[in-house]
Design an enzyme around this catalytic site. Structure first.
Site, PDB file in Angstrom:
ATOM      1  N   ASP A  13       0.734  -1.204   0.032  1.00 40.65           N
ATOM      2  CA  ASP A  13       0.054   0.029   0.086  1.00 40.65           C
ATOM      3  C   ASP A  13       0.921   1.357   0.104  1.00 40.65           C
ATOM      4  O   ASP A  13       0.329   2.481  -0.112  1.00 40.65           O
ATOM      5  CB  ASP A  13      -1.030  -0.048   1.241  1.00 40.65           C
ATOM      6  CG  ASP A  13      -0.318   0.022   2.434  1.00 40.65           C
ATOM      7  OD1 ASP A  13       0.878  -0.286   2.491  1.00 40.65           O
ATOM      8  OD2 ASP A  13      -0.856   0.111   3.541  1.00 40.65           O
ATOM      9  N   SER A  14       2.176   1.080  -0.011  1.00 38.88           N
ATOM     10  CA  SER A  14       2.951   2.226  -0.373  1.00 38.88           C
ATOM     11  C   SER A  14       2.800   2.646  -1.878  1.00 38.88           C
ATOM     12  O   SER A  14       3.384   3.620  -2.083  1.00 38.88           O
ATOM     13  CB  SER A  14       4.592   1.671  -0.222  1.00 38.88           C
ATOM     14  OG  SER A  14       4.773   0.592  -0.848  1.00 38.88           O
ATOM     15  N   ASP A  55      -0.726  -6.187  -0.173  1.00 37.29           N
ATOM     16  CA  ASP A  55      -1.176  -5.511   1.237  1.00 37.29           C
ATOM     17  C   ASP A  55      -2.723  -5.278   1.294  1.00 37.29           C
ATOM     18  O   ASP A  55      -3.472  -4.855   0.414  1.00 37.29           O
ATOM     19  CB  ASP A  55      -0.615  -4.108   1.259  1.00 37.29           C
ATOM     20  CG  ASP A  55       0.403  -3.963   2.247  1.00 37.29           C
ATOM     21  OD1 ASP A  55       0.529  -4.745   2.993  1.00 37.29           O
ATOM     22  OD2 ASP A  55       1.305  -3.198   1.995  1.00 37.29           O
ATOM     23  N   LYS A  93      -1.096  -8.985   2.995  1.00 41.52           N
ATOM     24  CA  LYS A  93      -0.169  -8.533   4.290  1.00 41.52           C
ATOM     25  C   LYS A  93      -0.993  -7.864   5.072  1.00 41.52           C
ATOM     26  O   LYS A  93      -1.904  -7.126   4.343  1.00 41.52           O
ATOM     27  CB  LYS A  93       1.118  -7.968   3.749  1.00 41.52           C
ATOM     28  CG  LYS A  93       1.936  -7.432   4.973  1.00 41.52           C
ATOM     29  CD  LYS A  93       3.375  -7.089   4.426  1.00 41.52           C
ATOM     30  CE  LYS A  93       3.569  -5.758   3.962  1.00 41.52           C
ATOM     31  NZ  LYS A  93       2.975  -4.682   4.510  1.00 41.52           N
ATOM     32  N   GLU A 102      -1.236  -5.179   8.887  1.00 46.64           N
ATOM     33  CA  GLU A 102      -0.409  -4.510   9.923  1.00 46.64           C
ATOM     34  C   GLU A 102      -0.949  -4.624  11.268  1.00 46.64           C
ATOM     35  O   GLU A 102      -2.244  -4.619  11.575  1.00 46.64           O
ATOM     36  CB  GLU A 102      -0.228  -2.844   9.561  1.00 46.64           C
ATOM     37  CG  GLU A 102       0.318  -2.517   8.416  1.00 46.64           C
ATOM     38  CD  GLU A 102       0.713  -1.023   8.024  1.00 46.64           C
ATOM     39  OE1 GLU A 102       0.398  -0.299   8.845  1.00 46.64           O
ATOM     40  OE2 GLU A 102       1.290  -0.798   6.934  1.00 46.64           O
ATOM     41  N   GLU A 146       9.442  -3.362  10.716  1.00 40.96           N
ATOM     42  CA  GLU A 146       9.947  -1.975   9.996  1.00 40.96           C
ATOM     43  C   GLU A 146      10.150  -1.061  11.138  1.00 40.96           C
ATOM     44  O   GLU A 146       9.603  -0.950  12.135  1.00 40.96           O
ATOM     45  CB  GLU A 146       8.440  -1.312   9.365  1.00 40.96           C
ATOM     46  CG  GLU A 146       8.843  -0.010   8.636  1.00 40.96           C
ATOM     47  CD  GLU A 146       7.973   0.442   7.676  1.00 40.96           C
ATOM     48  OE1 GLU A 146       7.280  -0.422   7.295  1.00 40.96           O
ATOM     49  OE2 GLU A 146       8.249   1.522   7.152  1.00 40.96           O
TER      50      GLU A 146
HETATM   51  O1  KIV Z   1       3.718  -1.150   1.735  1.00 39.53           O
HETATM   52  C1  KIV Z   1       4.862  -1.374   1.638  1.00 39.53           C
HETATM   53  O2  KIV Z   1       5.424  -0.911   0.611  1.00 39.53           O
HETATM   54  C2  KIV Z   1       5.233  -2.019   2.767  1.00 39.53           C
HETATM   55  C3  KIV Z   1       6.807  -2.471   2.994  1.00 39.53           C
HETATM   56  C4  KIV Z   1       7.680  -1.131   3.132  1.00 39.53           C
HETATM   57  C5  KIV Z   1       7.072  -3.347   3.766  1.00 39.53           C
HETATM   58  O3  KIV Z   1       4.666  -2.469   3.559  1.00 39.53           O
END
Ligand code: KIV
Length: 278
Positions: free
Chosen positions: A58-59, A97, A127, A129, A195
């Site tokens: 989600d970056s 994510d 993934k 958080e 992280e």
């Molecule tokens: O969203 C992302 O790119 C991440 C990485 C920084 C692990 O969660």
């Protein structure tokens, strides 16, 4: 075709890697790289280079969609990116994510979102958080047959609660973070991203867990390391965090190519005879 190499990075397997391959690498003590990807060109290049795990992070919020951070990203924005990465790869295990707001309400919401992601994109895992707050969600998704990568330490979706980009796990926080990681493994996560975590705490977590620990700003002792691809390739504007290393200078390469194109058009040098139909 037979497997000719068991190495995760750059190995020659002609099939998708699985969570079992990652677990086996941990048992062998083998380190591996992971990158984000959000599009077909980078996904194809990273897959051909043998990067074993690609994260549709989600970056994308602050690397594709020009948001200030990851908080505004929606599921509808993640799905087309994940689909493109899956279609462009044949070996990497692709993880998507779950964006902020798509899994925190109830474990059922987390499971329903994860099922939609798998069905509509073809990724092999999701993934999310969180620490111990996320374990019911992890358990529910894993029970539905979907591998979960957990992400703890600094969790960007909670930047507003954490109060900025702060290193996690220092001093009194260390035991809490270790307990979070152990709980996430017990809930069924197949790997954990740490992280911005103090290196000695990340080393301790890596030693204690039997699932792979993927570091980003978590020191050199993790089983794997992940970077946002634009940071890795030197695409950024110079305002990257301390834990980033640029392994190339794509920004300069693209600026130079853009200027060369513009100059040739203005000067009448492009298109030349060889680019012209008659
Ligand atoms: O969203 C992302 O790119 C991440 C990485 C920084 C692990 O969660």
């Amino acid at each position: 075709m037979a497997d000719t190499s068991s190495a995760l990075y750059g190995g020659e397997r002609q099939r998708r890697l699985t969570v079992l391959d990652l677990r086996a690498a941990k048992e062998r003590g083998e380190r591996w790289p992971m990158l984000t990807s959000y599009d077909m060109y980078t996904a194809g290049i990273f897959d051909a280079a043998g990067i074993p795990v690609l994260l549709v992070g989600d970056s994308a919020g602050n690397n594709v969609y020009a948001y200030p951070d990851t908080v505004p990203v929606t599921l509808d924005e993640m799905i087309p990116l994940a689909r493109a990465v899956v279609r462009s790869t044949s070996r990497a295990l692709v993880v998507c994510d779950l964006p902020f707001g798509s899994y925190e309400v109830t474990p059922e919401q987390a499971m329903t979102t994860s099922i939609r992601v798998l069905k509509e994109t073809g990724v092999q895992a999701v993934k999310l958080e969180g620490g111990r707050t996320a374990i019911d969600a992890v358990r529910r998704i894993v029970d539905a047959g979907i591998p979960v990568m957990a992400h703890t330490g600094f969790t960007p979706q909670r930047v507003n609660t954490i109060g900025g980009y702060r290193v996690q796990g220092r001093g009194d926080q260390a035991d809490e973070l270790i307990a979070d990681a152990e709980a996430l493994e017990a809930a069924g996560a197949f790997a954990i991203v740490l992280e911005m975590v103090a290196a000695d705490v990340a080393a301790e977590i890596t030693k204690r867990l039997s699932i792979p620990v993927v570091g980003i700003g978590a020191g050199p002792h993790c089983d794997a390391q992940v970077l946002v691809w634009q940071d890795m390739a030197g695409f950024g504007d110079g305002s990257t965090p301390r834990f980033v290393k640029a392994f190339g200078d794509l920004r300069t390469a693209l600026v130079d190519a853009t200027k060369a194109f513009g100059d040739d058009v203005v000067a009448g040098r492009f298109p030349a005879e060889e680019h012209t139909y008659h």
